[in-house]
Design a protein around this motif. Sequence first.
Motif, PDB file in Angstrom:
ATOM      1  N   TYR D  79       4.281 -12.638  -5.060  1.00 25.77           N
ATOM      2  CA  TYR D  79       3.147 -11.903  -5.615  1.00 25.77           C
ATOM      3  C   TYR D  79       1.825 -12.569  -5.229  1.00 25.77           C
ATOM      4  CZ  TYR D  79       0.001  -9.614  -8.814  1.00 25.77           C
ATOM      5  OH  TYR D  79      -1.047  -8.890  -9.325  1.00 25.77           O
ATOM      6  N   LEU D  80       1.771 -13.888  -5.385  1.00 26.33           N
ATOM      7  CA  LEU D  80       0.525 -14.606  -5.083  1.00 26.33           C
ATOM      8  C   LEU D  80       0.125 -14.435  -3.622  1.00 26.33           C
ATOM      9  CD1 LEU D  80       0.815 -17.996  -6.998  1.00 26.33           C
ATOM     10  CD2 LEU D  80      -0.601 -16.016  -7.534  1.00 26.33           C
ATOM     11  N   ILE D  81       1.104 -14.498  -2.747  1.00 24.79           N
ATOM     12  CA  ILE D  81       0.815 -14.361  -1.323  1.00 24.79           C
ATOM     13  C   ILE D  81       0.213 -12.985  -1.052  1.00 24.79           C
ATOM     14  CG2 ILE D  81       1.864 -14.162   0.962  1.00 24.79           C
ATOM     15  CD1 ILE D  81       3.853 -16.320   0.109  1.00 24.79           C
ATOM     16  N   GLY D  82       0.852 -11.958  -1.597  1.00 23.62           N
ATOM     17  CA  GLY D  82       0.340 -10.606  -1.388  1.00 23.62           C
ATOM     18  C   GLY D  82      -1.033 -10.430  -2.008  1.00 23.62           C
ATOM     19  N   ASP D  83      -1.180 -10.973  -3.197  1.00 21.40           N
ATOM     20  CA  ASP D  83      -2.440 -10.810  -3.916  1.00 21.40           C
ATOM     21  C   ASP D  83      -3.585 -11.491  -3.161  1.00 21.40           C
ATOM     22  OD1 ASP D  83      -3.770  -9.806  -6.216  1.00 21.40           O
ATOM     23  OD2 ASP D  83      -3.972 -11.897  -6.915  1.00 21.40           O
ATOM     24  N   ALA D  84      -3.318 -12.721  -2.707  1.00 26.57           N
ATOM     25  CA  ALA D  84      -4.354 -13.456  -1.983  1.00 26.57           C
ATOM     26  C   ALA D  84      -4.722 -12.722  -0.705  1.00 26.57           C
ATOM     27  CB  ALA D  84      -3.870 -14.864  -1.661  1.00 26.57           C
ATOM     28  N   SER D  85      -3.705 -12.220  -0.033  1.00 26.61           N
ATOM     29  CA  SER D  85      -3.957 -11.517   1.216  1.00 26.61           C
ATOM     30  C   SER D  85      -4.804 -10.269   0.968  1.00 26.61           C
ATOM     31  CB  SER D  85      -2.634 -11.153   1.869  1.00 26.61           C
ATOM     32  OG  SER D  85      -2.838 -10.237   2.894  1.00 26.61           O
ATOM     33  N   SER D  86      -4.519  -9.581  -0.118  1.00 23.38           N
ATOM     34  CA  SER D  86      -5.272  -8.356  -0.392  1.00 23.38           C
ATOM     35  C   SER D  86      -6.724  -8.679  -0.715  1.00 23.38           C
ATOM     36  CB  SER D  86      -4.632  -7.586  -1.537  1.00 23.38           C
ATOM     37  OG  SER D  86      -4.909  -8.234  -2.744  1.00 23.38           O
ATOM     38  N   GLU D 137       1.852 -12.645 -16.789  1.00 26.90           N
ATOM     39  CA  GLU D 137       0.481 -12.626 -17.262  1.00 26.90           C
ATOM     40  C   GLU D 137      -0.465 -12.330 -16.092  1.00 26.90           C
ATOM     41  OE1 GLU D 137      -0.157 -12.943 -20.504  1.00 26.90           O
ATOM     42  OE2 GLU D 137      -2.251 -12.458 -20.044  1.00 26.90           O
ATOM     43  N   VAL D 138      -0.199 -12.969 -14.962  1.00 27.45           N
ATOM     44  CA  VAL D 138      -1.064 -12.788 -13.799  1.00 27.45           C
ATOM     45  C   VAL D 138      -0.872 -11.398 -13.190  1.00 27.45           C
ATOM     46  CG1 VAL D 138      -1.477 -13.558 -11.430  1.00 27.45           C
ATOM     47  CG2 VAL D 138      -1.168 -15.231 -13.252  1.00 27.45           C
ATOM     48  N   ALA D 139       0.377 -10.988 -13.070  1.00 22.06           N
ATOM     49  CA  ALA D 139       0.647  -9.742 -12.350  1.00 22.06           C
ATOM     50  C   ALA D 139       0.398  -8.511 -13.208  1.00 22.06           C
ATOM     51  CB  ALA D 139       2.091  -9.746 -11.855  1.00 22.06           C
ATOM     52  N   GLY D 140       0.684  -8.615 -14.499  1.00 24.28           N
ATOM     53  CA  GLY D 140       0.554  -7.441 -15.339  1.00 24.28           C
ATOM     54  C   GLY D 140       1.333  -6.295 -14.734  1.00 24.28           C
ATOM     55  N   ASN D 142       0.480  -4.739 -11.980  1.00 27.13           N
ATOM     56  CA  ASN D 142       0.134  -4.537 -10.574  1.00 27.13           C
ATOM     57  C   ASN D 142       1.351  -4.611  -9.662  1.00 27.13           C
ATOM     58  OD1 ASN D 142      -2.417  -4.453 -11.487  1.00 27.13           O
ATOM     59  ND2 ASN D 142      -2.954  -6.526 -10.828  1.00 27.13           N
ATOM     60  N   THR D 143       1.274  -3.882  -8.580  1.00 22.02           N
ATOM     61  CA  THR D 143       2.317  -3.953  -7.580  1.00 22.02           C
ATOM     62  C   THR D 143       1.674  -4.297  -6.241  1.00 22.02           C
ATOM     63  OG1 THR D 143       3.592  -2.263  -8.719  1.00 22.02           O
ATOM     64  CG2 THR D 143       4.138  -2.661  -6.419  1.00 22.02           C
ATOM     65  N   ILE D 144       2.291  -5.248  -5.540  1.00 23.06           N
ATOM     66  CA  ILE D 144       1.830  -5.553  -4.178  1.00 23.06           C
ATOM     67  C   ILE D 144       2.451  -4.516  -3.254  1.00 23.06           C
ATOM     68  CG2 ILE D 144       1.928  -7.238  -2.310  1.00 23.06           C
ATOM     69  CD1 ILE D 144       0.264  -8.141  -4.691  1.00 23.06           C
ATOM     70  N   THR D 145       1.624  -3.854  -2.483  1.00 23.77           N
ATOM     71  CA  THR D 145       2.164  -2.858  -1.557  1.00 23.77           C
ATOM     72  C   THR D 145       1.951  -3.322  -0.128  1.00 23.77           C
ATOM     73  OG1 THR D 145       0.086  -1.693  -1.769  1.00 23.77           O
ATOM     74  CG2 THR D 145       1.920  -0.908  -3.093  1.00 23.77           C
ATOM     75  N   GLU D 146       2.509  -2.539   0.775  1.00 20.48           N
ATOM     76  CA  GLU D 146       2.581  -3.000   2.153  1.00 20.48           C
ATOM     77  C   GLU D 146       1.223  -3.380   2.742  1.00 20.48           C
ATOM     78  OE1 GLU D 146       4.706  -0.400   4.652  1.00 20.48           O
ATOM     79  OE2 GLU D 146       4.679  -1.764   6.354  1.00 20.48           O
ATOM     80  N   ASP D 147       0.191  -2.605   2.393  1.00 22.09           N
ATOM     81  CA  ASP D 147      -1.115  -2.887   2.995  1.00 22.09           C
ATOM     82  C   ASP D 147      -1.702  -4.205   2.513  1.00 22.09           C
ATOM     83  OD1 ASP D 147      -1.049  -1.630   0.586  1.00 22.09           O
ATOM     84  OD2 ASP D 147      -3.055  -0.780   0.749  1.00 22.09           O
ATOM     85  N   MET D 148      -1.113  -4.790   1.455  1.00 16.29           N
ATOM     86  CA  MET D 148      -1.615  -6.079   0.977  1.00 16.29           C
ATOM     87  C   MET D 148      -0.853  -7.245   1.605  1.00 16.29           C
ATOM     88  SD  MET D 148      -1.558  -5.248  -3.012  1.00 16.29           S
ATOM     89  CE  MET D 148      -2.703  -4.188  -3.837  1.00 16.29           C
ATOM     90  N   VAL D 149       0.239  -6.934   2.301  1.00 18.43           N
ATOM     91  CA  VAL D 149       1.079  -8.000   2.837  1.00 18.43           C
ATOM     92  C   VAL D 149       0.442  -8.546   4.116  1.00 18.43           C
ATOM     93  CG1 VAL D 149       3.345  -8.534   3.782  1.00 18.43           C
ATOM     94  CG2 VAL D 149       3.130  -6.954   1.860  1.00 18.43           C
ATOM     95  N   PRO D 150       0.330  -9.881   4.233  1.00 24.58           N
ATOM     96  CA  PRO D 150      -0.240 -10.460   5.456  1.00 24.58           C
ATOM     97  C   PRO D 150       0.515  -9.983   6.686  1.00 24.58           C
ATOM     98  CG  PRO D 150       0.091 -12.155   3.809  1.00 24.58           C
ATOM     99  CD  PRO D 150       0.701 -10.909   3.261  1.00 24.58           C
ATOM    100  N   GLY D 151      -0.227  -9.749   7.760  1.00 28.59           N
ATOM    101  CA  GLY D 151       0.355  -9.196   8.978  1.00 28.59           C
ATOM    102  C   GLY D 151       1.604  -9.905   9.473  1.00 28.59           C
ATOM    103  N   PRO D 152       1.549 -11.235   9.673  1.00 26.79           N
ATOM    104  CA  PRO D 152       2.718 -11.922  10.216  1.00 26.79           C
ATOM    105  C   PRO D 152       3.958 -11.728   9.336  1.00 26.79           C
ATOM    106  CG  PRO D 152       0.798 -13.375  10.178  1.00 26.79           C
ATOM    107  CD  PRO D 152       0.401 -12.133   9.467  1.00 26.79           C
ATOM    108  N   ILE D 153       3.720 -11.714   8.035  1.00 24.66           N
ATOM    109  CA  ILE D 153       4.862 -11.555   7.124  1.00 24.66           C
ATOM    110  C   ILE D 153       5.444 -10.158   7.271  1.00 24.66           C
ATOM    111  CG2 ILE D 153       5.495 -11.438   4.688  1.00 24.66           C
ATOM    112  CD1 ILE D 153       3.606 -13.687   4.145  1.00 24.66           C
ATOM    113  N   ASN D 154       4.563  -9.205   7.319  1.00 26.81           N
ATOM    114  CA  ASN D 154       4.988  -7.833   7.504  1.00 26.81           C
ATOM    115  C   ASN D 154       5.796  -7.699   8.800  1.00 26.81           C
ATOM    116  OD1 ASN D 154       5.219  -5.106   7.680  1.00 26.81           O
ATOM    117  ND2 ASN D 154       3.093  -4.666   7.160  1.00 26.81           N
ATOM    118  N   PHE D 155       5.285  -8.318   9.855  1.00 24.08           N
ATOM    119  CA  PHE D 155       5.945  -8.257  11.156  1.00 24.08           C
ATOM    120  C   PHE D 155       7.355  -8.838  11.079  1.00 24.08           C
ATOM    121  CE2 PHE D 155       7.133 -10.316  15.093  1.00 24.08           C
ATOM    122  CZ  PHE D 155       6.979  -9.287  16.016  1.00 24.08           C
ATOM    123  N   MET D 156       7.454 -10.000  10.424  1.00 22.22           N
ATOM    124  CA  MET D 156       8.750 -10.670  10.304  1.00 22.22           C
ATOM    125  C   MET D 156       9.750  -9.795   9.580  1.00 22.22           C
ATOM    126  SD  MET D 156       8.618 -13.921  11.362  1.00 22.22           S
ATOM    127  CE  MET D 156       9.409 -15.132  10.315  1.00 22.22           C
ATOM    128  N   GLY D 157       9.280  -9.067   8.591  1.00 23.08           N
ATOM    129  CA  GLY D 157      10.193  -8.260   7.796  1.00 23.08           C
ATOM    130  C   GLY D 157      10.705  -7.061   8.561  1.00 23.08           C
TER     131      GLY D 157
END
Lengths: 500, 323, 323, 325
Positions: D79-86, D137-140, D142-157
């Motif tokens: 979640y943190l990774i996606g959130d930071a990236s967004s 508490e942090v996420a509540g 919220n949902t991390i969606t694809e557009d929030m995922v850092p590019g390299p991570i998205n690519f790897m997946g």
Amino acid sequence: MVANQSPILEMRSARKAFGGVNALSGAELTLFPGEIHALLGENGAGKSTLLKALAGVHKLDSGSITLHGKPFQQGSTRLAREQGIAVIYQEPSLFPDLTLAENVFVGRQLQSGKTVNWKAMEDEANKLFQQLGVKLDSTSTARGLSIADQQIVEIAKALSTQATVIVMDEPTAALSSKEVDRLFQVARNLEAQNCAVVFVSHRLDEVFALCSRITVMRDGATVGSAPTSELNESKVIHLMVGREVSELYPKLEAKIGEVVLKVEGLGLAGQFTEISFEVRAGEIVGLAGLVGSGRSEVVRAIFGVDKFDAGSVTLNGKKLRPGNPSAQMLSGVALVPEDRRQQGLFMSSSINKNIAVTLLKKLSQLFIIRERSEAKLAAQWGERLSLKYETGYDPVDRLSGGNQQKVVLAKWLATEPKLLIVDEPTRGIDVGTKAEVHRLLSKKAQDGVAILIVSSELPEVMGMADRILVMREGRMVGQFDRSAATPEKIIAVATGASSL
Amino acid sequence: TPASAVVPGIKSGLKIAIMPKAVNIGYFTAWNKGAQKACKEIGAKCTYVGPTEATGPAQVQFINKIIQQKYDVLVISAADQNAIVPSLKKAKAAGITVVTSDADVAEASASSRVVSILPAASSRIGTAQVDWIAEAVGKKGSIAVLSAAATAANQNAWIKAMGPYLTKKYPKMSWVGGTVGKSTFYGDDDATKSTAQFAAILSQYPDVAGIISPTTVGVLAAAIEKKAKSAKVKVTGLGLPSQMAPYIEDGTVKKVGLWNPIDLGYVAVYAAARAESGTFTGKVGTSFKAGTTTYKVTTGGVAFLGDPFTFTKENIKTFKKIY
Amino acid sequence: MKKKYTFGWDQGVSVFLVLTVVVGGFISEYFATIDNISFVIQDVAEIAIIALAMTYLIIAGEIDLSVASILSLTSATVGFLFRNGTSFEVAIVGGLLVGLLCGLLNGYLVTVIGLPSLAVTIGTLALFRGLCYALLGNEPVNELPENWIVLGYENIPGTFLPWSAIPLAILAAIAWIVLHYTRIGRWTFAIGINPEAAKFSGIPVARMKLGLFAMTGLMSGVAGVVYTLRFASASPDGAVGYELSVIAAVLFGGVAIAGGIGTLWGVLAAVLSLGAIRSVLQLIDFSANALLVVSGALLLISVVAPKAIEIYQSRRNSAFVTK
Amino acid sequence: MKTLVKKVFRVRELPVFLALVIVVIITGTANPEFFTLSGFQDVTLGVAVVATLAVAQTLVIVMKHIDLSVGSTIGFSAYLIGDASSQGHGFWYCMGLGLALGLTVGTVNGFMVAYLRLPSLVVTLGTLYIVRGLFNEVAGGNTITEDMVPGPINFMGLNTFFGIPYLFLVAFLLMLVVGFVMRRTRSARDLYAIGSNLLAAELGGIPVARRVFLAFLATGAVSGLAGAVLLARFNTAAANSGNGLELSVVAACVVGGVAIAGGVGTVYGAVIGAILLQAITMALGALGIPQFWQLAVNGTLLIAAISLDRYLSTRVKPTSIMGAK
Ligand SMILES: Nc1ncnc2c1ncn2[C@@H]1O[C@H](COP(=O)(O)OP(=O)(O)OP(=O)(O)O)[C@@H](O)[C@H]1O
Ligand SMILES: Nc1ncnc2c1ncn2[C@@H]1O[C@H](COP(=O)(O)OP(=O)(O)OP(=O)(O)O)[C@@H](O)[C@H]1O
Ligand SMILES: [Mg+2]
Ligand SMILES: [Mg+2]
């Protein structure tokens, strides 16, 4: 011979207390290069504690240790090793899941470059095993090794460190004569290489055969130290106990009665076969043999801890069901097992509870255990076996090795068995107490209890038993009457040199 | 003393609890948004409380809290259609007005709440999704369902309606497993499990033409996995526009639908507040006003929001910002 | 020869319980009410009942992660039998029998086949839960007989105690006496400290362990019946995740995970404390998320505090005790 | 030759590997789809997350410890990774965040277990709750969606390397590296010693506390970094991400012969265990087992796998003075 040399190690006025117990109170020890030095004393005298201070397990409260003329860094087992001290602890401490090779080199695995070199380690371990004259496979794990084998791996481990001071805390307690001889050979080699070997044993004959100097401890303090040539057994015993010890193997005349235990054709695949013998009321039967000959396995099967798969065990005319120790216990069989830590004791539990565990039914009223009677019972036995302890509510792991053994004895004697099987009953017990234990066993026999005693100490078997059975490689290979038995004959049969 | 009414027919200053199935589900965040909006309008004090796990027993602890703290009104989405009923009855006995919204209790226990505000008739939500998938696959081929938990009452009701409708309306289409029951896979509203189940459908029925996922977590997982695998299978279902936007925009998914959860929460608060104020009984045939719209209570004590809304490339831009 | 007094963690938990109740009563007017106390007891009843048995099991050096699944399977069995026409009484007996059988299966796998209990019960956790689904599918059973259900949510007439307090009190009393004052209890500790020595001491280790697992199964079954009544329904997904709550409670009560140490009183105090503190925090409007953090923190405290006490005491005696 | 056979027979991972082969053959025969490239990708991709965590978990299980907090950590990290990236942060920043989280949890676990000598099951159960609570508490909602995922991570997946999913390669590489380290470095060998006999390890001068601490730290770090794997795999993260994963991970280790009792097992076994469990789950669907029975069958097979492993591994008898019996 050592007088003109400077000592390797000097320990001066060492003190160490555990809570209220003074384990060491003014202990002294001087080691010279090229000597085998015996450390003697009653159970709880503080021998193991002293050695553990050298091993870096304990830190002395006060006092000094000098090694090679420099102050010894206390309190770390790693540092102790690096300063050239190797230790064989009283209780073997192997890693059951690691290979024997790794057990030998654990914590300092041989490396080529930065990575562990398994091949070198295995070769090196094999070499050590060869040197010790045993056939152990260095690539197999240590799980399931007999105590003797474990002890041998410990010795190999100590040898491999190239230490200058080698400390052995009762290394022979689990060994039989063959291995003991080999161990002596190793010790003498070390002596020749100018190492100092500290040797703790309760078997005085060994001490006199092997050691060049003897230090005796009593109640945490050193009470005497002299070359072996200036001492003899009774002098040493007097120093240790502070009084005369009467006969070591007091054999009382007992009326031999009906057959209590009858074992016929007993067998367990891979362990032993075709074991048949009888034990009568009032009779003490000794079971001798080399380590690994399967004696323990036989008595375990009789008691039901292991299931046997052939033959039968009959107690007072009733066949026993295999593999049911609780039933066996109820019908009057008691087994004092060979390994007190693993099989005999609940280390974190109190002395009272340990002694009472076999008697809970008797101690209960309407299913509720009466703690008062429990404490009373434990106190009685503590006194009878001269147990050295503070209170019965203390956990047994506070006791010294020999005193722990007494607790195991107490818990089984308290059941008032009809058949008492003891496996290495006096392992790690000091001379004074040993005599008491023997007197107790003798007394039990006089009361009509049938006794089967397994021991690797030939003098014990020969001194106590009416009849001696000898086992080799899982078979019964010989039988001697008390009058006909000699050590030579027994060893010959046990090693297969000759057979009857 | 209640302050003077801000909205005619509703007492102001009501103490209202808004309880989702679980507080950490995005859908309910939107639902709560609507509820809060309504609360503001009617001058009520609204608290959003609930468990972190969407289970009945977890909700019961919070219902107890509501009872102890003497709330006036409870608006709840039932995480379990049976397990919370005894607690709701207790709440009712304690004088709390209970309204279910989004997910109702079991039919037999309808008396434990005043009214239920649901998006649309179960049959309508079910059949609409069949229409969407039929459109996507060209009215032929076999289809499957990727649902939430096996015990999710809403989904089960919708799925039940899909079976006969498909047979009747689209003769050239079929269920992969023969019947709708045997063609339903459960992803438990969990991304991991939903993804695994999506893969299971594909490997078990390689020529499946379409998958309906009537749950926001499921349809999102299906879309992501479809894209990752470049699978040919068509996907539709009920999804949040904010989450589905990337997949609709890039064409992975043509169309998903949903009602407006904001409206759902909004209407539920109005219904509940009116019931508490005594201006609405919840009886079948009665009606109430929320905002500018009037809703009518139909059989079973349920009021519906209206047809589900569909999102496509054309309108997704607008809606993804809203919920 | 006197027994030395040592401060145990079980006393610590008891103090904690009292503190929670007293402080809770001060900071929330809703906490120390009759209704709420009844609710707290009801809320912890199932966990408490299972914890009684789990205490034995952990002291004996084993663990059972499948208890929540057994609870649910019992409940599912009761529902299944009732739905298929047996009387409710017979259904309950059937459910308890199933609980016992589950426990026996665990015990068999551990004692006869010789598998580690942690691993085995991760397996049976899945198996028993799976059987719930196999039995009930996606249709929970509701409409259980009203005269039984009232036991689930009403108090014993004239008291503030829920009906579930009766089995809980009786079972707790028996469990307490047996564990600390009888042979079975001693054996349980002995097995936990050193199973091999136990065998050599004539303790029927395998039979004891089998019995303890069976008892844990049965107790989970009893909890399953209580659970069914409390939630007036049987569904396949009941009590998910309860196993960790049970284990957390037992550990919080001072039972050592390595076996051989623990008191039943400590565990009971722990279960009640956890229920009470959850209630207090809920009533002073802590969020569900904060509740999770507090549960975790309490677990840590339960191991840190005794350690701190131990270190403090040994400092005072200025003695260093190895090991 | 004889010793080679003996050695092969002694390989701890053999039983579970055989079980895997059996499952694959049976399933593949019943449903040829299982043998295709996409079948292979399903299994390998599906196993990436659990395999990565199982490698890390092996470090602690061989020490006779356990880390239950991994599920919470990996979810929170994803979640943190996606959130930071967004919020526009770069890839390395995001990974750093995940790593920092993992190291924090690892430090807490490690400190309490190693230096305070508290039981790891209790400690990590505690941190499981705490991390999950903070995460919620942090996420509540919220949902991390694809557009929030850092590019390299998205690519790897999304992509494969000659047909092998990148994510699986990551897990596989991790396994090889950790596998090598655990066999060939002294400090990692200490972990086995600690798990096999703690008292002896202390007497033998092994720095037990430091090793335990570092192992927990490593497990935390891997769990933190693996948040990226989780995120890559699902391209989404929400407050319940990673929930309950710890039990799957422990199950994979146990099935793979990493004994709960400590001292034995390898990361290879753990990964094979993870693959086996994944294959079984996939197989049940492929074999057409009815939905409502799958979990039950899965549980049964899990027990069967543990039993088989136990049966086969106890056939390797210890040797003694007299040589092997
Ligand atoms: N960790 C400990 N805590 C408390 N007391 C201890 C501890 N270790 C040893 N003692 C006590 O210190 C004394 C000396 O014990 P030690 O083990 O050194 O005796 P020993 O001479 O080796 O005896 P044995 O011949 O029986 O092995 C005993 O009274 C023992 O109870
Ligand atoms: N015939 C045999 N071949 C190989 N190993 C054996 C044989 N007999 C016994 N052993 C093994 O040797 C070890 C020691 O056996 P056991 O304990 O029976 O010996 P013992 O005669 O009682 O000696 P002690 O108790 O003094 O060590 C055990 O691990 C046992 O399995
Ligand atoms: Mg000693
Ligand atoms: Mg023996």
